[in-house]
Enzyme design. Structure first.
Site, PDB file in Angstrom:
ATOM      1  N   ARG A  64       0.914  -1.188   0.090  1.00  0.00           N
ATOM      2  CA  ARG A  64      -0.119   0.033   0.115  1.00  0.00           C
ATOM      3  C   ARG A  64       0.912   1.215  -0.087  1.00  0.00           C
ATOM      4  O   ARG A  64       0.595   2.249  -0.518  1.00  0.00           O
ATOM      5  CB  ARG A  64      -0.853   0.099   1.227  1.00  0.00           C
ATOM      6  CG  ARG A  64      -1.745   1.232   1.476  1.00  0.00           C
ATOM      7  CD  ARG A  64      -2.866   1.337   2.497  1.00  0.00           C
ATOM      8  NE  ARG A  64      -2.527   0.685   3.657  1.00  0.00           N
ATOM      9  CZ  ARG A  64      -1.962   1.403   4.668  1.00  0.00           C
ATOM     10  NH1 ARG A  64      -1.376   2.687   4.577  1.00  0.00           N
ATOM     11  NH2 ARG A  64      -1.404   0.788   5.797  1.00  0.00           N
ATOM     12  N   TYR A 117     -16.062  15.835 -17.696  1.00  0.00           N
ATOM     13  CA  TYR A 117     -16.643  14.561 -17.557  1.00  0.00           C
ATOM     14  C   TYR A 117     -17.703  14.601 -16.492  1.00  0.00           C
ATOM     15  O   TYR A 117     -17.540  15.060 -15.561  1.00  0.00           O
ATOM     16  CB  TYR A 117     -15.472  13.631 -17.248  1.00  0.00           C
ATOM     17  CG  TYR A 117     -15.974  12.069 -17.038  1.00  0.00           C
ATOM     18  CD1 TYR A 117     -16.777  11.435 -17.599  1.00  0.00           C
ATOM     19  CD2 TYR A 117     -15.575  11.676 -15.648  1.00  0.00           C
ATOM     20  CE1 TYR A 117     -16.989   9.986 -17.372  1.00  0.00           C
ATOM     21  CE2 TYR A 117     -15.901  10.343 -15.463  1.00  0.00           C
ATOM     22  CZ  TYR A 117     -16.574   9.731 -16.398  1.00  0.00           C
ATOM     23  OH  TYR A 117     -17.015   8.505 -15.743  1.00  0.00           O
ATOM     24  N   LYS A 215      -7.365   4.970 -20.225  1.00  0.00           N
ATOM     25  CA  LYS A 215      -7.611   5.531 -21.316  1.00  0.00           C
ATOM     26  C   LYS A 215      -6.263   5.243 -22.216  1.00  0.00           C
ATOM     27  O   LYS A 215      -5.926   4.136 -22.443  1.00  0.00           O
ATOM     28  CB  LYS A 215      -7.952   6.763 -21.315  1.00  0.00           C
ATOM     29  CG  LYS A 215      -9.202   7.120 -20.337  1.00  0.00           C
ATOM     30  CD  LYS A 215     -10.513   6.244 -20.803  1.00  0.00           C
ATOM     31  CE  LYS A 215     -11.718   6.545 -19.927  1.00  0.00           C
ATOM     32  NZ  LYS A 215     -11.594   6.632 -18.438  1.00  0.00           N
TER      33      LYS A 215
END
Length: 412
Positions: A64, A117, A215
């Site tokens: 983490r 967005y 993306k």
């Protein structure tokens, strides 16, 4: 050779993966996939804190906090964006949330592009404004003067997206950076649609840049992730604290491996994405069944000159207005064979969608229409297939509209 002296193409292939710096004594040329959640320590050092652990020196404690595969990716992301620090998150939304949370406090003011967005806009409205008491002002950022009027002495953060989703609007990054600087506000830019290859907002004055790595950076539609890049030491400290401790949100090792691999071909993919998008935009601009085409690479785009000034290319995404109604749009989309009807962008395959019924459906209809998102606005993410095949497929869609119109006429 200093990383800053290497070309983008070389950084995309090698940054973060120099042999003998990948956590393996074998000197892997490609960073191994490190799935370990925890790492063995050489001994107990009661004087050492977690802040003393140095991933650059191959030191790791817990995934983490840092993981060798994710660290290699973050090193490359920073290099490609022209920043000093990068943090990889489990999604683009998580990256944007953490970037904004690292700066704003209850009672602060935030200015944002109105054409964002839909997920980001909902985050600002339903989380930051409604639950965290942040005053959010949306503004038409294509008008730099409007941004300047919206920014006040209380403004802590200015958040922009350029080009925007789905209308491909641009804002003047350098000019807005000066406005934010005068107000002592942090300036952030979502650079997802352009990618680091075509645009680097940090070089234009932005303080922090975010990406949905889902993306273009990954580029193969098989990983969900996000990233934040900055060169500001204090901001990086806060971002790393939130990533590792405050929120505990990070990109998993396997997804880090996929994005790291995808980045190696980013420059080649982006050139083909742009070639296809340009050909599609020019084809659509001359089509009788299309009323408007939105693509920064077209001279008809109202901000074409700005795109040429602040970008190194025009990207692989465009949108266009079909003549007709939503049933015509449905007939067009459902007839396509090469384009996949799906949300998201940036993959090697061409995707197409109807924002009003898909990505931006959560926005109220009146709000969508105010932003120019009509029921016949179609968004295209041009892939890397053969250009002729894609154009022929669009013709197939237009033929479907004609067939529908003829059928309707016969019924009448």
């Amino acid at each position: 050779m200093d990383a800053d002296d290497r070309t983008f193409e070389t950084l995309a292939v090698t940054a973060g993966e120099e042999p003998f710096r990948t956590g393996s004594e074998a000197g892997d040329a490609v960073s191994p996939l490190h799935l370990a959640s925890t790492f063995a320590l050489p001994g107990l050092d009661t004087e050492m804190s977690l802040e003393d652990v140095d991933p650059d020196a191959g030191e790791f404690v817990y995934s983490r906090l840092s993981n060798p595969t994710r660290h290699a990716l973050e090193t490359r992301l920073a290099a490609l964006e022209g920043g000093e620090y990068a943090m990889a998150f489990s999604s683009g939304t998580a990256a944007i949330f953490t970037a904004i949370l690292s700066v704003v406090e209850p009672g602060d003011h935030l200015v944002a592009f109105d054409d964002l967005y839909a997920g980001t806009r909902r985050m600002l409205e339903d989380v930051f404004a409604a639950r965290l008491d942040v005053d959010v002002t949306f503004v038409d950022a294509t008008d730099t003067a409007a941004v300047e009027r919206a920014v006040t002495d209380e403004t802590a953060f200015v958040w922009m997206e350029t080009p925007t989703n789905p209308r491909l609007d641009l804002c003047d990054v350098a000019a807005i950076a000066e406005i934010a600087d005068r107000a002592d506000a942090t300036f952030g830019v979502d650079n997802t649609f352009a990618s680091s290859y075509f645009q680097r907002p940090l070089e234009l004055g932005a303080d922090v840049v975010a990406h949905s790595t889902t993306k273009y950076l990954n580029g193969h539609s098989d990983s969900v992730g996000g990233a934040v890049v900055t060169s500001d030491d204090a901001l990086a400290d806060e971002l790393q604290f939130l990533q590792q401790v405050g929120v505990g949100d990070m990109l998993a090792p396997f997804d880090s491996y996929l994005v790291l691999r995808g980045l190696k071909t980013l420059h080649m993919r982006m050139r083909q994405h742009e070639r296809n998008a340009t050909a599609i935009a020019e084809f659509l601009e001359g089509h009788e069944k299309v009323s408007d085409v939105y693509y920064p690479g077209l001279e008809s785009h109202p901000q074409h000159d700005l795109a040429r000034e602040q970008m190194d290319g025009f990207g692989g995404i465009l949108s266009f207005e079909l003549e007709g109604d939503i049933d015509d749009a449905a007939a067009f989309l459902e007839a396509l064979e090469e384009f996949t009807l799906a949300v998201s962008v940036g993959g090697v395959e061409s995707l197409i969608e109807l924002p009003a019924g898909m990505t931006h459906e959560p926005l109220p209809k009146a709000e969508r229409e105010e932003l120019g998102i009509t029921d016949t606005l179609v968004r295209v993410s041009a892939g890397v297939e053969g250009t002729a095949d894609l154009l022929a497929d669009l013709e197939r869609g237009f033929d479907a509209i004609e067939q529908r119109s003829a059928a309707v006429a016969d019924d009448d």
